[in-house]
Write an enzyme that holds these catalytic residues in place. Structure first.
Site, PDB file in Angstrom:
ATOM      1  CG  ASP A  97      38.191 -79.972  40.934  1.00 30.68           C
ATOM      2  OD1 ASP A  97      38.608 -79.670  39.795  1.00 30.68           O
ATOM      3  OD2 ASP A  97      38.420 -81.063  41.473  1.00 30.68           O
ATOM      4  CG  HIS A 118      40.584 -71.707  34.183  1.00 32.43           C
ATOM      5  ND1 HIS A 118      40.294 -72.646  35.148  1.00 32.43           N
ATOM      6  CD2 HIS A 118      41.461 -72.318  33.340  1.00 32.43           C
ATOM      7  CE1 HIS A 118      40.970 -73.762  34.896  1.00 32.43           C
ATOM      8  NE2 HIS A 118      41.678 -73.590  33.796  1.00 32.43           N
ATOM      9  CD  GLU A 176      50.710 -81.458  43.315  1.00 32.39           C
ATOM     10  OE1 GLU A 176      50.136 -80.360  43.506  1.00 32.39           O
ATOM     11  OE2 GLU A 176      51.317 -82.072  44.225  1.00 32.39           O
ATOM     12  CD1 TRP A 185      53.955 -75.124  39.516  1.00 30.92           C
ATOM     13  CD2 TRP A 185      53.927 -73.780  37.723  1.00 30.92           C
ATOM     14  NE1 TRP A 185      53.962 -73.821  39.961  1.00 30.92           N
ATOM     15  CE2 TRP A 185      53.950 -72.971  38.884  1.00 30.92           C
ATOM     16  CE3 TRP A 185      53.895 -73.137  36.471  1.00 30.92           C
ATOM     17  CZ2 TRP A 185      53.953 -71.569  38.841  1.00 30.92           C
ATOM     18  CZ3 TRP A 185      53.892 -71.749  36.429  1.00 30.92           C
ATOM     19  CH2 TRP A 185      53.919 -70.984  37.599  1.00 30.92           C
ATOM     20  CG  LEU A 231      37.128 -61.802  53.500  1.00 27.39           C
ATOM     21  CD1 LEU A 231      36.632 -62.992  54.308  1.00 27.39           C
ATOM     22  CD2 LEU A 231      36.442 -61.799  52.136  1.00 27.39           C
ATOM     23  CD  GLU A 240      33.146 -80.748  60.936  1.00 27.98           C
ATOM     24  OE1 GLU A 240      32.568 -81.551  60.175  1.00 27.98           O
ATOM     25  OE2 GLU A 240      33.487 -81.044  62.092  1.00 27.98           O
TER      26      GLU A 240
HETATM   27  C1  FPP Z   1      40.093 -76.176  38.811  1.00 27.52           C
HETATM   28  O1  FPP Z   1      39.329 -76.556  37.715  1.00 27.52           O
HETATM   29  C2  FPP Z   1      40.499 -74.779  38.723  1.00 27.52           C
HETATM   30  C3  FPP Z   1      41.778 -74.319  38.620  1.00 27.52           C
HETATM   31  C4  FPP Z   1      42.931 -75.221  38.594  1.00 27.52           C
HETATM   32  C5  FPP Z   1      42.064 -72.879  38.504  1.00 27.52           C
HETATM   33  C6  FPP Z   1      41.227 -71.994  39.356  1.00 27.52           C
HETATM   34  C7  FPP Z   1      41.661 -70.589  39.224  1.00 27.52           C
HETATM   35  C8  FPP Z   1      40.834 -69.543  39.107  1.00 27.52           C
HETATM   36  C9  FPP Z   1      39.364 -69.641  39.085  1.00 27.52           C
HETATM   37  C10 FPP Z   1      41.427 -68.188  39.003  1.00 27.52           C
HETATM   38  C11 FPP Z   1      41.375 -67.515  40.358  1.00 27.52           C
HETATM   39  C12 FPP Z   1      42.008 -66.202  40.288  1.00 27.52           C
HETATM   40  C13 FPP Z   1      41.980 -65.283  41.271  1.00 27.52           C
HETATM   41  C14 FPP Z   1      42.711 -64.010  41.155  1.00 27.52           C
HETATM   42  C15 FPP Z   1      41.202 -65.523  42.490  1.00 27.52           C
HETATM   43  P1  FPP Z   1      39.921 -77.603  36.686  1.00 27.52           P
HETATM   44  O2  FPP Z   1      40.631 -76.844  35.613  1.00 27.52           O
HETATM   45  O3  FPP Z   1      40.750 -78.596  37.402  1.00 27.52           O
HETATM   46  O4  FPP Z   1      38.604 -78.231  36.120  1.00 27.52           O
HETATM   47  P2  FPP Z   1      38.365 -79.745  35.667  1.00 27.52           P
HETATM   48  O5  FPP Z   1      38.604 -80.597  36.863  1.00 27.52           O
HETATM   49  O6  FPP Z   1      36.940 -79.733  35.252  1.00 27.52           O
HETATM   50  O7  FPP Z   1      39.303 -80.019  34.543  1.00 27.52           O
END
Ligand code: FPP
Length: 239
Positions: free
Chosen positions: A17, A34, A64, A66, A128, A206
């Protein structure tokens, strides 16, 4: 000096997050965060292999999510295609089995093909398992598990038998049926909730919360979470 004896969790899961906030702090588009988040996934994957963790799972996209703006969704999906293509050789090199779990029906054919190829190619790797939860929600998983159970027992039910579903039956029909429940759940960026993630599977997990935003969560931060975990006393409801 003797190294502190640490208790390494078998399965670590992460609610990644704070990518959007990380980008905003730098005056950039959310997608910039991202992209940097993918780098954290890579760093944590390498670290998990070094530490002997057997399962690392990450919540990459919820049902959600989406509802986010189309441009952000599109950007994220492109980013995943790119990340999978780029990382596959590393998975092979360091022995990572790549898996994706979720409701694939809403994913593009291109992404599905990319996922299938990478899952097939890496399926014999044993160091892993890296599991990406994509288009996933805990309630979806429990519901589809119940539906699968009833579908596979249809004849008995039709014959009037009093078919009861046990907790074991439900677990066996979850999308995670061959994956041990998480020992440790990490959530970054200061939020402290489960957000419809693995609801059933985290019954005895945990929780570890940190203020650090996901793009800043690298090996040092992962180590702090492992240190905190090894200090916890897990009793699973017993004394
Ligand atoms: C949350 O931050 C992050 C996401 C919803 C997307 C996470 C996805 C990736 C990092 C890509 C992973 C890809 C692979 C192939 C492993 P947020 O956008 O909710 O941030 P905010 O809360 O600050 O708005």
């Amino acid at each position: 000096m003797q190294e502190m004896k640490t208790n390494i969790p078998q399965h670590v899961t992460v609610i990644m997050d704070g990518n959007g906030r990380w980008a905003k702090q730098r005056g950039q588009e959310r997608l910039f965060g991202h992209k940097e988040g993918v780098e954290s996934v890579r760093a944590c994957t390498e670290f998990a292999v070094e530490k002997g963790i057997k399962y690392l799972s990450v919540f990459a996209f919820s049902e959600e999510n989406w509802d986010r703006p189309v441009a952000e969704i599109e950007g994220l999906m492109q980013l995943m295609i790119k990340a999978i293509t780029m990382e596959t050789p590393t998975f092979q090199k360091i022995g990572v089995r790549f898996r994706v779990i979720g409701d694939f029906s809403r994913l593009s054919q291109k992404l599905r093909d990319e996922i299938d190829d990478c899952m097939k190619l890496t399926q014999e790797n044993t160091n892993l398992q890296l599991i990406i939860f994509l288009s996933y929600s805990g309630k979806w998983d429990i519901t589809q598990a119940a539906n699968r159970f009833y579908a596979s027992n249809k004849e008995r039910i039709m014959a009037g038998e009093d078919v009861q579903m046990s907790a074991e039956d439900l677990s066996a029909n979850l999308s995670t049926s061959d994956i041990p429940d998480p020992d440790l759940l990490i959530r970054t960026s200061g939020e402290q909730r489960i957000s419809n993630y693995m609801l059933w599977q985290t019954a005895y997990t945990e929780y570890y919360f940190t203020q650090v935003l996901w793009p800043d969560f690298r090996k040092e931060e992962f180590q702090l979470a492992l240190d905190a975990f090894s200090k916890r006393e897990r009793r699973f409801g017993k004394v």
